[in-house]
Motif scaffolding. Structure first.
Motif, PDB file in Angstrom:
ATOM      1  N   GLU A 136      -5.014   1.157   7.689  1.00 57.93           N
ATOM      2  CA  GLU A 136      -3.479   1.238   7.519  1.00 57.93           C
ATOM      3  C   GLU A 136      -3.153  -0.058   7.006  1.00 57.93           C
ATOM      4  N   VAL A 137      -2.731   0.160   5.794  1.00 57.78           N
ATOM      5  CA  VAL A 137      -2.206  -1.049   4.804  1.00 57.78           C
ATOM      6  C   VAL A 137      -0.732  -1.043   4.518  1.00 57.78           C
ATOM      7  N   GLY A 138      -0.063  -2.224   4.544  1.00 55.64           N
ATOM      8  CA  GLY A 138       1.329  -2.253   4.374  1.00 55.64           C
ATOM      9  C   GLY A 138       1.816  -3.543   3.658  1.00 55.64           C
ATOM     10  N   ASP A 139       2.858  -3.777   3.370  1.00 56.05           N
ATOM     11  CA  ASP A 139       3.323  -5.132   2.723  1.00 56.05           C
ATOM     12  C   ASP A 139       4.704  -5.689   3.484  1.00 56.05           C
ATOM     13  N   GLU A 140       5.236  -6.590   3.009  1.00 59.24           N
ATOM     14  CA  GLU A 140       6.337  -7.237   3.399  1.00 59.24           C
ATOM     15  C   GLU A 140       7.703  -6.403   3.268  1.00 59.24           C
ATOM     16  N   THR A 141       7.634  -5.493   2.596  1.00 60.84           N
ATOM     17  CA  THR A 141       8.881  -4.582   2.397  1.00 60.84           C
ATOM     18  C   THR A 141       8.818  -3.493   3.233  1.00 60.84           C
ATOM     19  N   GLY A 142       7.844  -3.304   4.281  1.00 57.15           N
ATOM     20  CA  GLY A 142       7.782  -2.227   5.068  1.00 57.15           C
ATOM     21  C   GLY A 142       6.941  -1.016   4.732  1.00 57.15           C
ATOM     22  N   PHE A 143       6.440  -1.017   3.455  1.00 57.66           N
ATOM     23  CA  PHE A 143       5.710   0.179   2.737  1.00 57.66           C
ATOM     24  C   PHE A 143       4.512   0.056   3.555  1.00 57.66           C
ATOM     25  N   SER A 144       3.842   1.240   3.908  1.00 58.46           N
ATOM     26  CA  SER A 144       2.629   1.323   4.469  1.00 58.46           C
ATOM     27  C   SER A 144       1.850   2.679   4.007  1.00 58.46           C
ATOM     28  N   THR A 145       0.767   2.762   3.984  1.00 59.52           N
ATOM     29  CA  THR A 145      -0.107   3.984   3.831  1.00 59.52           C
ATOM     30  C   THR A 145      -1.541   3.871   4.254  1.00 59.52           C
ATOM     31  N   GLN A 146      -2.358   5.025   4.381  1.00 55.24           N
ATOM     32  CA  GLN A 146      -3.511   4.878   4.864  1.00 55.24           C
ATOM     33  C   GLN A 146      -4.502   5.132   3.895  1.00 55.24           C
ATOM     34  N   VAL A 147      -5.647   4.513   4.017  1.00 56.68           N
ATOM     35  CA  VAL A 147      -6.839   4.851   3.084  1.00 56.68           C
ATOM     36  C   VAL A 147      -7.987   5.163   4.086  1.00 56.68           C
TER      37      VAL A 147
END
Length: 231
Positions: A136-147
């Motif tokens: 699970e990866v994400g950034d400071e904006t709150g966006f996240s996704t899974q690889v």
């Protein structure tokens, strides 16, 4: 952080024709090669049979079809990899994503089933399972996704908080809805997490190095560390 990239750069990253690594991916293992060889033999045999039935009327066409069919084992990986690339290139917009690993875990996935007969003549189903790593990866904006990718020994170096980069794809101008992602790159370990190698990695790493030094990325990095310190 998500930085939009130009269409020209996107098409450089994901070429129309298969790369060497993509060809290798679709080349597969021995059962895959054997299956393609069988298709090649059958295709060539059909061409010979049809020629026998029709005579010399369609010699040139049948010869061409037979030649193409007999070499299916060789050109099929290029064809299937190129089809995969075309599907990616249908997305109208793309961007460079930089974030962090938020979590990771291992799963045992069912990849397929095969029917076979045991020594007693009974029909049994053999499950083809594979251990896979999920990130699970994400950034400071709150966006996240899974690889997800097949588990490899090199992935022992993966840890929560590591910086990650990848290409994201969308049909929305502002990339508000991500509909496709590439393989994942972990710069600190020079490690790729992937199943299919979508990109020209040399071009991606060159772009990554350039964007990593941009003011936008430096600001995003500062915000991330500030947020982590509060947590």
């Amino acid at each position: 952080m998500l930085v939009p990239i130009t269409r020209q750069k996107f098409e450089q990253l994901i070429p129309l024709v298969a790369t060497a690594s993509q060809y290798k991916y679709y080349w597969g293992k021995f059962p895959d090669i054997l299956q393609r060889l069988l298709i090649s033999v059958v295709s060539a045999s059909i061409a010979v049979i049809v020629k026998t039935i029709l005579g010399s009327k369609f010699d040139s066409i049948l010869f061409l079809l037979g030649l193409i069919g007999s070499f299916y084992w060789l050109w099929a990986p290029v064809f299937w990899a190129s089809i995969c690339n075309v599907k990616c290139r249908r997305y109208k917009y793309s961007g460079f994503f930089q974030g962090r690993i938020l979590d990771w875990w291992i799963t045992d996935e069912l990849m397929g089933q095969q029917e076979t007969v045991n020594n007693q003549g009974e029909l049994v189903i053999v499950e083809n399972r594979e251990k896979r790593i999920n990130l699970e990866v994400g950034d400071e904006t709150g966006f996240s996704t899974q690889v997800q990718a097949p588990l490899r020994v090199a992935y022992k170096a993966i840890a929560i908080g590591q910086k990650v980069e990848m290409l994201v794809m969308s049909n929305h101008t502002d990339l508000s809805r991500i509909e496709g992602i590439s393989e994942l790159f972990i710069p600190s370990r020079e490690l790729w997490v992937n199943d299919y190698p979508y990109m020209r990695r040399d071009i991606f790493m060159e772009m990554s190095h350039h964007l990593r030094e941009s003011p936008e990325m430096q600001t995003a990095k500062h915000r991330w560390h500030k947020r982590r310190s509060r947590d």
